[in-house]
Scaffold this motif. Structure first.
Motif, mmCIF file in Angstrom:
data_model
loop_
_atom_site.group_PDB
_atom_site.id
_atom_site.type_symbol
_atom_site.label_atom_id
_atom_site.label_comp_id
_atom_site.label_asym_id
_atom_site.label_seq_id
_atom_site.Cartn_x
_atom_site.Cartn_y
_atom_site.Cartn_z
ATOM 1 N N ARG A 100 -5.825 -3.442 -29.703
ATOM 2 C CA ARG A 100 -4.438 -3.128 -29.866
ATOM 3 C C ARG A 100 -3.721 -4.481 -30.407
ATOM 4 N NH1 ARG A 100 -4.168 1.360 -26.353
ATOM 5 N NH2 ARG A 100 -5.507 2.770 -27.163
ATOM 6 N N THR A 148 2.786 2.642 -23.797
ATOM 7 C CA THR A 148 2.503 3.415 -22.866
ATOM 8 C C THR A 148 2.672 4.999 -22.537
ATOM 9 O OG1 THR A 148 2.432 3.558 -20.226
ATOM 10 C CG2 THR A 148 4.298 2.827 -21.156
ATOM 11 N N VAL A 150 0.591 7.585 -20.967
ATOM 12 C CA VAL A 150 0.025 8.393 -20.255
ATOM 13 C C VAL A 150 0.667 8.443 -18.775
ATOM 14 C CG1 VAL A 150 -2.330 8.767 -19.186
ATOM 15 C CG2 VAL A 150 -2.409 8.141 -21.532
ATOM 16 N N THR A 153 -2.105 8.780 -12.400
ATOM 17 C CA THR A 153 -2.879 9.753 -11.729
ATOM 18 C C THR A 153 -2.674 9.540 -10.327
ATOM 19 O OG1 THR A 153 -4.795 9.689 -13.419
ATOM 20 C CG2 THR A 153 -5.224 10.402 -11.120
ATOM 21 N N LYS A 156 -5.411 14.518 -8.821
ATOM 22 C CA LYS A 156 -5.884 15.313 -9.915
ATOM 23 C C LYS A 156 -5.884 16.710 -9.868
ATOM 24 C CE LYS A 156 -8.700 12.637 -12.894
ATOM 25 N NZ LYS A 156 -8.283 12.560 -14.301
ATOM 26 N N ILE A 187 0.616 4.534 -17.420
ATOM 27 C CA ILE A 187 -0.306 3.678 -17.676
ATOM 28 C C ILE A 187 -0.336 3.614 -19.147
ATOM 29 C CG2 ILE A 187 -1.646 4.318 -15.786
ATOM 30 C CD1 ILE A 187 -3.593 5.785 -17.470
ATOM 31 N N LEU A 188 -1.074 2.744 -19.637
ATOM 32 C CA LEU A 188 -1.867 1.392 -19.222
ATOM 33 C C LEU A 188 -1.438 0.278 -20.471
ATOM 34 C CD1 LEU A 188 -3.538 -0.115 -16.966
ATOM 35 C CD2 LEU A 188 -5.627 0.646 -18.098
ATOM 36 N N THR A 190 -1.726 -2.013 -22.952
ATOM 37 C CA THR A 190 -2.749 -2.982 -23.191
ATOM 38 C C THR A 190 -1.873 -3.811 -24.254
ATOM 39 O OG1 THR A 190 -4.368 -1.627 -23.434
ATOM 40 C CG2 THR A 190 -4.799 -3.562 -24.865
ATOM 41 N N ARG A 439 -14.933 -4.856 -19.741
ATOM 42 C CA ARG A 439 -13.642 -4.256 -19.896
ATOM 43 C C ARG A 439 -13.460 -3.574 -21.041
ATOM 44 N NH1 ARG A 439 -10.183 -4.186 -24.258
ATOM 45 N NH2 ARG A 439 -8.141 -3.414 -23.662
ATOM 46 N N GLN A 442 -15.114 0.027 -21.105
ATOM 47 C CA GLN A 442 -14.111 0.839 -20.209
ATOM 48 C C GLN A 442 -13.118 1.114 -21.298
ATOM 49 O OE1 GLN A 442 -14.863 1.969 -17.573
ATOM 50 N NE2 GLN A 442 -12.845 2.656 -16.679
ATOM 51 N N PHE A 446 -12.215 5.048 -23.178
ATOM 52 C CA PHE A 446 -10.859 5.654 -22.674
ATOM 53 C C PHE A 446 -10.203 5.700 -23.497
ATOM 54 C CE2 PHE A 446 -13.237 5.879 -18.634
ATOM 55 C CZ PHE A 446 -13.065 7.041 -18.248
ATOM 56 N N GLY A 449 -8.851 8.875 -25.093
ATOM 57 C CA GLY A 449 -8.886 10.052 -24.019
ATOM 58 C C GLY A 449 -10.518 9.973 -23.859
ATOM 59 N N SER A 450 -10.725 10.669 -22.738
ATOM 60 C CA SER A 450 -12.158 10.552 -21.969
ATOM 61 C C SER A 450 -12.975 11.559 -22.926
ATOM 62 C CB SER A 450 -12.124 11.093 -20.719
ATOM 63 O OG SER A 450 -11.604 12.509 -20.804
ATOM 64 N N GLN A 452 -14.917 13.837 -22.234
ATOM 65 C CA GLN A 452 -14.842 15.507 -22.042
ATOM 66 C C GLN A 452 -13.564 15.912 -22.736
ATOM 67 O OE1 GLN A 452 -15.074 13.056 -19.755
ATOM 68 N NE2 GLN A 452 -16.761 13.540 -18.229
ATOM 69 N N ARG A 453 -12.488 15.224 -22.774
ATOM 70 C CA ARG A 453 -11.430 15.599 -23.558
ATOM 71 C C ARG A 453 -11.603 15.772 -24.909
ATOM 72 N NH1 ARG A 453 -7.233 15.975 -19.631
ATOM 73 N NH2 ARG A 453 -7.758 14.741 -17.946
HETATM 74 C C1 LIG Z 1 -8.972 -0.362 -21.360
HETATM 75 C C2 LIG Z 1 -8.008 0.559 -21.351
HETATM 76 C C3 LIG Z 1 -6.937 0.484 -22.020
HETATM 77 C C4 LIG Z 1 -5.942 1.293 -22.082
HETATM 78 N N1 LIG Z 1 -4.686 1.083 -22.889
HETATM 79 C C5 LIG Z 1 -3.737 1.917 -23.183
HETATM 80 C C6 LIG Z 1 -2.467 1.689 -23.810
HETATM 81 O O1 LIG Z 1 -2.303 0.711 -24.418
HETATM 82 N N2 LIG Z 1 -1.573 2.570 -23.563
HETATM 83 C C7 LIG Z 1 -1.561 3.616 -23.101
HETATM 84 O O2 LIG Z 1 -0.810 4.448 -23.255
HETATM 85 N N3 LIG Z 1 -2.723 4.103 -22.328
HETATM 86 C C8 LIG Z 1 -3.877 3.206 -22.439
HETATM 87 N N4 LIG Z 1 -5.106 3.652 -21.911
HETATM 88 C C9 LIG Z 1 -4.874 4.725 -20.867
HETATM 89 C C10 LIG Z 1 -5.816 5.690 -21.592
HETATM 90 O O3 LIG Z 1 -5.115 6.454 -22.842
HETATM 91 C C11 LIG Z 1 -6.478 6.828 -20.743
HETATM 92 O O4 LIG Z 1 -7.383 6.170 -19.953
HETATM 93 C C12 LIG Z 1 -6.784 7.892 -21.532
HETATM 94 O O5 LIG Z 1 -6.241 8.883 -21.965
HETATM 95 C C13 LIG Z 1 -7.880 8.901 -20.415
HETATM 96 O O6 LIG Z 1 -6.927 9.219 -19.502
HETATM 97 P P1 LIG Z 1 -7.344 9.171 -17.850
HETATM 98 O O7 LIG Z 1 -7.479 7.467 -17.716
HETATM 99 O O8 LIG Z 1 -6.330 9.646 -17.047
HETATM 100 O O9 LIG Z 1 -8.763 9.585 -17.817
HETATM 101 P P2 LIG Z 1 -9.117 11.357 -17.892
HETATM 102 O O10 LIG Z 1 -8.951 11.948 -19.189
HETATM 103 O O11 LIG Z 1 -8.406 11.824 -16.719
HETATM 104 O O12 LIG Z 1 -10.589 11.327 -17.335
HETATM 105 C C14 LIG Z 1 -11.194 10.460 -16.230
HETATM 106 C C15 LIG Z 1 -12.192 11.497 -15.756
HETATM 107 O O13 LIG Z 1 -11.593 12.371 -15.162
HETATM 108 C C16 LIG Z 1 -12.492 13.443 -15.533
HETATM 109 N N5 LIG Z 1 -11.931 14.397 -16.229
HETATM 110 C C17 LIG Z 1 -11.776 14.612 -17.625
HETATM 111 N N6 LIG Z 1 -11.145 15.624 -17.931
HETATM 112 C C18 LIG Z 1 -10.777 16.092 -17.010
HETATM 113 C C19 LIG Z 1 -10.037 17.446 -16.556
HETATM 114 N N7 LIG Z 1 -9.441 18.202 -17.733
HETATM 115 N N8 LIG Z 1 -9.774 17.513 -15.406
HETATM 116 C C20 LIG Z 1 -10.253 17.008 -14.403
HETATM 117 N N9 LIG Z 1 -10.980 15.998 -14.515
HETATM 118 C C21 LIG Z 1 -11.095 15.509 -15.844
HETATM 119 C C22 LIG Z 1 -13.831 12.825 -16.203
HETATM 120 O O14 LIG Z 1 -14.623 12.670 -15.175
HETATM 121 C C23 LIG Z 1 -13.370 11.825 -16.891
HETATM 122 O O15 LIG Z 1 -14.153 10.836 -16.990
HETATM 123 C C24 LIG Z 1 -5.907 2.756 -21.793
HETATM 124 C C25 LIG Z 1 -7.317 2.949 -20.877
HETATM 125 C C26 LIG Z 1 -8.269 2.017 -20.552
HETATM 126 C C27 LIG Z 1 -9.531 2.263 -20.002
#
Ligand SMILES: Cc1cc2nc3c(=O)[nH]c(=O)nc-3n(C[C@H](O)[C@H](O)[C@H](O)COP(=O)(O)OP(=O)(O)OC[C@H]3O[C@@H](n4cnc5c(N)ncnc54)[C@H](O)[C@@H]3O)c2cc1C
Length: 481
Positions: A100, A148, A150, A153, A156, A187-188, A190, A439, A442, A446, A449-450, A452-453
């Motif tokens: 970033r 930011t 997102v 959580t 869920k 969140i989050l 960076t 870190r 991680q 993510f 997006g994860s 799965q998504r």
């Molecule tokens: C190091 C780091 C830096 C980041 N920096 C930024 C930033 O600068 N700005 C920002 O806005 N965001 C940031 N993010 C956030 C990032 O955008 C989110 O982590 C990402 O969009 C995934 O969303 P989530 O963490 O809610 O995980 P989810 O998408 O919820 O996934 C987490 C887990 O939930 C489960 N899952 C997946 N899909 C589903 C579903 N449909 N229903 C139920 N469970 C599900 C899976 O087990 C998955 O591994 C950062 C994240 C990290 C880890």
């Protein structure tokens, strides 16, 4: 003003901000032992644009001031290729470890401003005007922006996005004479300690009735009520010899609380307009931003391959199975480069004269890199084995008693002396085994997006015409007489 120097950037970071790290509220991020390394590394990124001016700077289209090329609104493939060269230079500085650096948000806002037609839809003309004005401010003042997008959580089972009445997620609570008041969390962020301003813009689609959560704006980090809770630092204060990466590339991540924050009217881009909120990210955002993210990833993969090679040479393991392991990393690097090239080659006008990358190659990359990146870290650890943990510090090597013994017992193959061997394996450990590496894994899993998504996106966007034709041939065969 135009493109800033590193010194100007560091001066800006001294503005008041509510950064919480560990047990303390940080008063000066440029001097705090856990933050100073990254602050000064980012200052080098600002200096880099002047050193590499031919690649990294361009005149502002209206004022002629020198601005970073990442602020360009791409209007052709040639523009994208010019931006590619600049983004690659910036990525090389941190070998892709800082995701970033400010070019990330520069590219994002250039894309948004270029699509002011989308931001101005559904009666949001005022918001779009504010956004275009803000992008000019961003580029002409060379602002470092965190973001930011997102929702936090909480439960869920309730889904990703706020339903009306959710008091955790960021939402509007009032109008004032000069703007709006927002409250809640996201969140989050960076880069938060190293940013001048914070951006809020849409991510997941909001359900009907969640209008209060449909917000987009940018405000200074010093805005009253803004609070940032940083994760534990993975930075190691100390010399670059011992910790070549974690001494400078911890870009930090912070949970953001908006505790009744007033946003000035001219900084509001979406004010409870759910239609705009749910539409502006759908077309050009990720074909635009992924040029930055994938060039960064490709740079990191090529660096990883380089580190693997040096490890293998240091202990003369340039043979199977090490060869296959190195070849696997190079495969990921080459596929990433090829996908970026394909997406740039097929780039096109997404509307309003804005050129972004072709979607299919980068959609696939976005899905698979969170699998490849952790695997690459694993390969580095497999290749390095115990050697990663038998790499003395500079102080140990300089010690009169220990130094000669280290030289004798910890040398490598051929002409690899102990000092060279230690540097290689310390670099490899910092990349794949340190707290920074954890870190970063991680992050790669993510940040877009994860997994799965992302696979769901591939599936949703894919064109099935040819696949249907191939399959239909067999389903229809033999049904006739
Ligand atoms: C190091 C780091 C830096 C980041 N920096 C930024 C930033 O600068 N700005 C920002 O806005 N965001 C940031 N993010 C956030 C990032 O955008 C989110 O982590 C990402 O969009 C995934 O969303 P989530 O963490 O809610 O995980 P989810 O998408 O919820 O996934 C987490 C887990 O939930 C489960 N899952 C997946 N899909 C589903 C579903 N449909 N229903 C139920 N469970 C599900 C899976 O087990 C998955 O591994 C950062 C994240 C990290 C880890």
């Amino acid at each position: 003003m135009g493109a800033r120097t590193g010194a100007e950037f560091l001066k800006g970071l001294k503005s008041p901000r509510s950064i919480w790290l560990g047990r303390e509220k940080v008063t000066d991020v440029t001097e705090h032992p856990a933050l100073a390394g990254a602050a000064h590394a980012l200052a080098e990124v600002f200096d880099l644009q002047h050193r590499e001016a031919a690649t990294c700077l361009m005149p502002d289209p209206e004022t002629g001031e020198p601005i970073n090329v990442s602020h360009m609104i791409p209007r052709s493939r040639a523009d994208l290729m010019r931006r590619h060269a600049c983004l690659e230079k910036i990525a090389e500085f941190s070998v892709g470890l800082m995701g970033r650096t400010p070019d990330y948000m520069n590219v994002t806002y250039a894309g948004f401003a270029g699509r002011d037609d989308e931001w101005g839809a559904f009666g949001n003309e005022g918001g779009a005007t504010n956004l275009v004005a803000y992008q000019k401010f961003l580029r002409r003042n060379d602002i470092s922006l965190t973001h930011t997008i997102v929702q936090p959580t909480v439960d869920k089972a309730l889904g990703d996005v706020p339903a009306a009445g959710n008091d955790v997620a960021l939402h509007k609570v009032a109008d004032t004479e000069h703007g709006i008041v927002v409250r809640g969390a996201r969140i989050l962020a960076t880069l938060a300690p190293f940013a001048d301003e914070i951006a809020v813009y849409p991510a997941a689609q909001l359900p009907p009735g969640a209008d209060a959560y449909a917000l987009s704006f940018c405000i200074p980090m010093s805005t009253p009520g803004l609070k940032f809770i940083c994760r534990d630092s993975v930075s190691v204060a100390g010399n670059r010899h011992d910790h070549p990466l974690s001494s400078r590339f911890d870009e930090q991540d912070a949970f953001v609380i908006f505790d009744n924050v007033e946003v000035p009217r001219n900084r509001v881009f979406i004010d409870c307009n759910i239609n705009v909120y749910n539409n502006v990210m759908r077309t050009g955002w990720y074909p635009n931003i992924t040029q930055q993210t994938m060039i960064r990833a490709q740079t990191k993969l090529e660096f990883a391959w380089g580190v693997a090679l040096r490890m293998a040479e240091a202990i003369n393991s340039l043979q199977p199975p090490s060869l296959q392991q190195m070849g696997e990393i190079r495969t990921y690097a080459d596929l990433t480069r090829a996908a970026i090239a394909a997406a740039e080659h097929e780039a096109h006008d997404y509307g309003n004269g804005c050129w972004f990358l072709d979607k299919p190659p980068i959609t696939a990359l976005k899905a698979i890199l969170p699998v490849w990146m952790p695997r690459v870290g694993e390969i580095i650890r497999l290749l390095g084995s115990h050697n990663l943990l038998a790499a003395p510090t500079k102080a140990q090597m300089d010690d009169k008693e220990l130094g000669p013994l280290i030289e004798r017992y910890l040398r490598g193959a051929g002409d690899t002396n102990a000092a060279k061997r230690a540097r290689i394996f310390r670099l490899a450990w910092d990349f794949a085994g340190s707290a920074l590496a954890s870190r970063n894994e991680q992050y790669e899993r993510f940040y877009l997006g994860s997994i799965q998504r992302n696979y769901q996106w591939v599936q949703t966007l894919a064109d099935r015409k040819r696949a249907d034709r191939l399959v239909d041939r067999f389903l229809s065969e033999g049904t006739g007489p």
